[in-house]
Motif scaffolding. Structure first.
Motif, short mmCIF file in Angstrom:
data_model
loop_
_atom_site.label_atom_id
_atom_site.label_comp_id
_atom_site.label_asym_id
_atom_site.label_seq_id
_atom_site.Cartn_x
_atom_site.Cartn_y
_atom_site.Cartn_z
N ALA A 298 1.07 0.95 -11.84
CA ALA A 298 1.90 -0.16 -11.51
C ALA A 298 3.09 -0.07 -12.73
O ALA A 298 4.23 -0.55 -11.94
CB ALA A 298 0.82 -1.19 -12.29
N SER B 65 0.83 -1.15 -0.11
CA SER B 65 -0.04 -0.03 0.04
C SER B 65 0.80 1.27 0.06
O SER B 65 0.51 2.23 -0.80
CB SER B 65 -1.00 0.06 1.29
OG SER B 65 -0.10 0.11 2.63
N SER C 141 9.12 -3.48 -4.66
CA SER C 141 8.45 -2.17 -4.40
C SER C 141 9.32 -1.27 -3.69
O SER C 141 8.83 -0.09 -3.25
CB SER C 141 6.98 -2.41 -4.07
OG SER C 141 6.95 -2.74 -2.85
N GLU D 11 -7.59 5.63 -10.13
CA GLU D 11 -6.99 4.23 -10.42
C GLU D 11 -8.13 3.55 -11.68
O GLU D 11 -7.59 3.02 -12.46
CB GLU D 11 -6.73 3.43 -9.31
CG GLU D 11 -5.60 3.68 -8.91
CD GLU D 11 -5.52 2.69 -7.52
OE1 GLU D 11 -6.16 1.91 -7.36
OE2 GLU D 11 -4.31 2.53 -6.91
N HIS E 78 1.11 7.23 -6.50
CA HIS E 78 -0.11 8.10 -6.79
C HIS E 78 0.56 9.61 -6.62
O HIS E 78 0.35 10.58 -7.49
CB HIS E 78 -1.13 8.09 -5.69
CG HIS E 78 -2.23 9.09 -5.89
ND1 HIS E 78 -2.93 9.27 -4.63
CD2 HIS E 78 -2.90 9.86 -6.69
CE1 HIS E 78 -3.75 10.29 -4.90
NE2 HIS E 78 -3.96 10.42 -6.01
N GLN F 148 -4.56 2.85 -13.04
CA GLN F 148 -3.97 1.93 -12.12
C GLN F 148 -2.69 1.25 -12.96
O GLN F 148 -1.84 0.83 -12.49
CB GLN F 148 -5.15 0.94 -11.82
CG GLN F 148 -4.46 -0.11 -10.80
CD GLN F 148 -5.16 -1.31 -10.22
OE1 GLN F 148 -5.93 -1.98 -11.23
NE2 GLN F 148 -5.56 -1.58 -8.89
N TRP G 68 1.77 1.97 -3.52
CA TRP G 68 0.78 2.34 -4.45
C TRP G 68 0.28 3.72 -4.20
O TRP G 68 0.46 4.87 -4.95
CB TRP G 68 -0.61 1.57 -4.22
CG TRP G 68 -0.56 0.23 -4.98
CD1 TRP G 68 -0.58 -1.14 -4.28
CD2 TRP G 68 -0.70 0.14 -6.28
NE1 TRP G 68 -0.58 -1.88 -5.12
CE2 TRP G 68 -0.75 -1.40 -6.62
CE3 TRP G 68 -0.88 0.76 -7.49
CZ2 TRP G 68 -0.88 -1.88 -7.87
CZ3 TRP G 68 -0.87 0.39 -8.59
CH2 TRP G 68 -1.00 -1.13 -8.90
N ARG H 272 -7.14 8.66 -4.93
CA ARG H 272 -6.64 7.51 -5.70
C ARG H 272 -7.46 6.51 -6.27
O ARG H 272 -7.30 6.06 -7.21
CB ARG H 272 -5.28 6.75 -4.75
CG ARG H 272 -4.42 6.16 -5.42
CD ARG H 272 -3.43 5.15 -4.48
NE ARG H 272 -3.93 3.74 -4.49
CZ ARG H 272 -3.83 2.97 -3.68
NH1 ARG H 272 -3.24 3.42 -2.53
NH2 ARG H 272 -4.26 1.69 -3.76
#
Length: 483
Positions: free
Chosen positions: A146, A31, A275, A470, A38, A142, A34, A466
């Protein structure tokens, strides 16, 4: 007598295989990644919009051949251009990097992973517009986020332990490799085709760092990443046609990248691809300055306030001492004449002098009308850097990743201020909570540079949530940015 050449086909280098398997198979479940992606998207687009204020950047925008119109082409934010994905990637990439204000990654090699957004956004928009024209579903934002996470990871993980700068190569080669892998997967290429594409990126010619260093520092450093990410799109599209790859592009004896360009050394890796890079990326929030100077500029701003309180000015300064880390000295400790904005934003003495004199540092402060002030060079001559080995260790420590600078100001009357130390800049992962509201304000400021109030509001409504962003089609999102 020479040995006969063995022409057996071999497996792809493991380093290439690892990149391809990562982009095809890794599921992003962080999270933090992500959320950071954003905010990274917003910040990166904002940097591009600010760059359009500068004629030197704006003149490079548009198609190669003026008047070219590409049906269902990718749109360039802040303009009316709709271009083929290769040229759109160049446009977007050049905008993003122009002012040295987008995100940064510092390790054995440094760079700006959001440079990859040029290729990612151009390809995603182009694919989406063609899908809609064919009655199919477009990609959503989204997919863009990614792609950003994965491009950041490829570029950043290779950079952790491998110093391309020490062999004279520019970090944008990692933009080309990362963008190639990510956009090839976005295009729907097979595993074999993506392997071919990534090998083409390594075989390709790589940029020298010539344009980043005296006496050749110049504006190419502002469009080099746009060039790299656009080249990545071209190579991925070539691989899509069935163009062959080169399995040992890295390891081939004599002719491979390692022997030709890396002094025979092989890459070292600190961690597998995941990540980590997006989670820990550095944002330039307050100052458009080369990142090794960010904490020095922050310290200089503090000192300017102290001088104002004490009734002193820069004219009273006898000496400025900067205690810093080795990479800072190697890259931006610069004496002598500075001939253009690209030269000035890579000189720590200049970037410290401006806030000490004026209490600010903006992109406009690198332009000639400011740089001609003789007080700047007088203060530069009084500013001296020296390495603190502890700062250098903490810079490389994966648990700290500090970018520390400490400034001491001494005055001609014999007085001095206590040293001001800043280890982590406002855009560091350790200061995320403090930094994100300022990042959003930076984005709003940059929207206001290009768009009327109602259009700004529509962009903000689509961008700040967000979950809503997405689910938005890429083409619909970019339509919001047409000037």
């Amino acid at each position: 007598m020479s040995q006969p050449i063995t022409n057996l086909r071999v497996e792809f280098d493991q380093e290439i295989v690892d990149i391809v398997d990562y982009v095809m198979n890794y599921q992003i479940d962080s999270s933090v990644a992500w959320n950071t992606a954003h905010y990274c998207l917003l910040d990166t687009l904002g940097c591009g919009l600010e760059a359009l204020e500068y004629p030197a950047c704006k003149k490079l925008m548009g198609p190669i051949v003026p008047g070219t119109v590409v049906p269902n082409g990718a749109k360039v934010p802040g303009t009316q251009f709709q271009l083929d994905p290769v040229q759109a990637a160049f446009n977007i990439g050049a905008m993003i990097r122009w002012l040295d204000f987008n995100d940064t990654w510092l390790a054995a090699e440094w760079g700006h992973p959001s440079d990859n957004l040029g290729g990612i956004l151009a390809v995603a928009d182009w694919l989406s517009r063609n899908a809609v024209a064919a009655g199919k579903a477009p990609l959503t934002m989204q997919k863009v986020l990614a792609g950003m996470i994965k491009a950041h990871e490829i570029q950043g993980c290779i950079a952790l332990e491998n110093a391309f700068n020490k062999v004279g190569l520019d970090h944008v080669l990692l933009v080309k490799v990362a963008s190639t892998a990510v956009v090839a997967e976005m295009l729907g290429l097979s595993r074999d085709e993506i392997l071919n594409a990534v090998s083409l990126a390594w075989v390709d010619g790589q940029s020298l760092r010539t344009y980043r260093h005296a006496p050749n520092t110049g504006t190419r450093k502002s469009w080099a990443a746009g060039d790299a990410t656009s080249r990545a799109v071209r190579l991925a599209l070539m691989a899509q046609t069935g163009e062959m790859g080169y399995p040992t592009a890295l390891t081939a004896k004599t002719w491979g990248f390692y022997d030709v360009s890396f002094k025979g050394e092989t890459f070292r890796f600190q961690r597998p691809y995941g990540s980590y890079v997006m989670e820990n990326v550095l944002f330039k929030i307050s100052f458009p300055a080369e990142f090794h100077s960010q904490t020095a500029v922050e310290a200089a701003m503090t000192l300017h306030q102290k001088m104002a309180t004490a009734g002193k000015t820069a004219a009273d300064i006898e000496r400025v001492t900067i205690r810093t880390h080795e990479a800072c000295i190697r890259i931006i400790d610069k004496k002598g004449p500075l001939t253009n904005p690209a030269d000035r934003d890579h000189c720590i003495q200049y970037m410290v002098a401006i806030p000490l004199l004026f209490g600010r540092l903006t992109a406009a402060d690198y332009e000639e009308n400011i740089a001609c002030d003789p007080r700047i060079d007088i203060l530069r001559a009084k500013t001296h850097c020296h390495e603190d080995p502890a700062f250098t260790r903490d810079y490389h420590d994966p648990q700290k990743r500090s970018i520390a600078n400490a400034l001491t100001v001494e005055f001609s009357d014999g007085s001095r201020f206590e040293e001001v130390v800043v280890e982590y800049p406002i855009g560091h992962a350790r200061r995320r909570e403090e930094g994100i509201p300022l990042l959003i304000e930076k984005f709003k400021t940059n929207l206001a540079r290009q768009f009327p109030a109602r259009q700004q509001q529509r962009i903000l409504e689509a961008s700040l949530d967000r979950q809503r962003l997405e689910q938005m089609p890429v083409n619909a999102f970019l339509d919001l940015f047409v000037i």
